[in-house]
Design a protein around this motif. Structure first.
Motif, PDB file in Angstrom:
ATOM      1  N   LYS A  35       0.871  -1.095  -0.049  1.00  0.00           N
ATOM      2  CA  LYS A  35       0.109  -0.062  -0.068  1.00  0.00           C
ATOM      3  C   LYS A  35       0.824   1.236  -0.110  1.00  0.00           C
ATOM      4  O   LYS A  35       0.352   2.270   0.220  1.00  0.00           O
ATOM      5  N   CYS A  37       2.975   2.428   2.215  1.00  0.00           N
ATOM      6  CA  CYS A  37       2.853   2.942   3.377  1.00  0.00           C
ATOM      7  C   CYS A  37       4.389   3.239   4.008  1.00  0.00           C
ATOM      8  O   CYS A  37       4.583   4.212   4.975  1.00  0.00           O
ATOM      9  N   GLU A  38       5.396   2.558   3.431  1.00  0.00           N
ATOM     10  CA  GLU A  38       7.019   2.758   3.746  1.00  0.00           C
ATOM     11  C   GLU A  38       7.472   3.843   3.025  1.00  0.00           C
ATOM     12  O   GLU A  38       8.564   4.083   3.438  1.00  0.00           O
ATOM     13  N   GLU A  89       2.644   6.095  -2.052  1.00  0.00           N
ATOM     14  CA  GLU A  89       3.007   7.040  -0.958  1.00  0.00           C
ATOM     15  C   GLU A  89       1.894   6.562   0.014  1.00  0.00           C
ATOM     16  O   GLU A  89       0.857   6.172  -0.440  1.00  0.00           O
ATOM     17  N   GLU A  90       2.181   6.970   1.286  1.00  0.00           N
ATOM     18  CA  GLU A  90       1.071   6.630   2.327  1.00  0.00           C
ATOM     19  C   GLU A  90       0.073   7.752   2.047  1.00  0.00           C
ATOM     20  O   GLU A  90       0.404   8.832   1.660  1.00  0.00           O
ATOM     21  N   CYS A  94      -3.307   4.044   4.423  1.00  0.00           N
ATOM     22  CA  CYS A  94      -2.393   3.922   5.520  1.00  0.00           C
ATOM     23  C   CYS A  94      -2.846   4.537   6.853  1.00  0.00           C
ATOM     24  O   CYS A  94      -2.060   4.787   7.880  1.00  0.00           O
ATOM     25  N   LYS A  96      -3.703   7.784   6.972  1.00  0.00           N
ATOM     26  CA  LYS A  96      -3.267   9.184   6.920  1.00  0.00           C
ATOM     27  C   LYS A  96      -4.404  10.156   6.384  1.00  0.00           C
ATOM     28  O   LYS A  96      -5.053   9.636   5.753  1.00  0.00           O
TER      29      LYS A  96
END
Length: 121
Positions: A35, A37-38, A89-90, A94, A96
């Motif tokens: 996803k 997220c990192e 990207e997050e 995630c 956010k």
């Protein structure tokens, strides 16, 4: 009878194309960043657009899944089209409070890639 045997073999061979050459693209890092997220996929985006994106059109759904890993999000649309999303990207996915960029891959009703888009916000 021999003709049908040869035809069947050719169909099986064409469906099982050898691994797609991604010219040194870091597929392990791409697949490990579920996803996005990192933030690892964000660092790979330029390479993805140059080395992978041009080779996706015409591939079958199973080939894309084998190459890029399981999609982060899949949508079944009208006329049996399907869309895969791979987040870069997050973002909301995630937890956010922002929208995230993603790669969207559109499959035809025959499960063949006919469009690859990077969606920016």
């Amino acid at each position: 009878m021999k003709f049908f045997y040869i035809l069947a073999c050719l169909l099986l061979i064409s469906c099982n194309q050898s691994e797609i050459d991604t010219q040194g693209f870091d597929l392990l890092t791409w697949k490990s960043d579920k996803k996005g997220c990192e933030g690892k996929r964000a660092n790979l985006l330029a390479d993805f657009e140059q080395k992978v994106k041009p080779k996706l059109e015409g591939l079958r759904e199973i080939q894309v899944a084998n190459l890029l890993g399981k999609a982060d999000f899949a949508i079944l649309a009208e006329r049996n089209q399907k869309f895969y999303r791979y987040y870069i990207e997050e973002g909301e996915q995630c937890g956010k409070n922002k929208k995230a960029r993603y790669v969207q891959i559109r499959f035809s009703a025959l499960n063949i890639v006919n469009e690859v888009t990077v969606v920016y916000y």
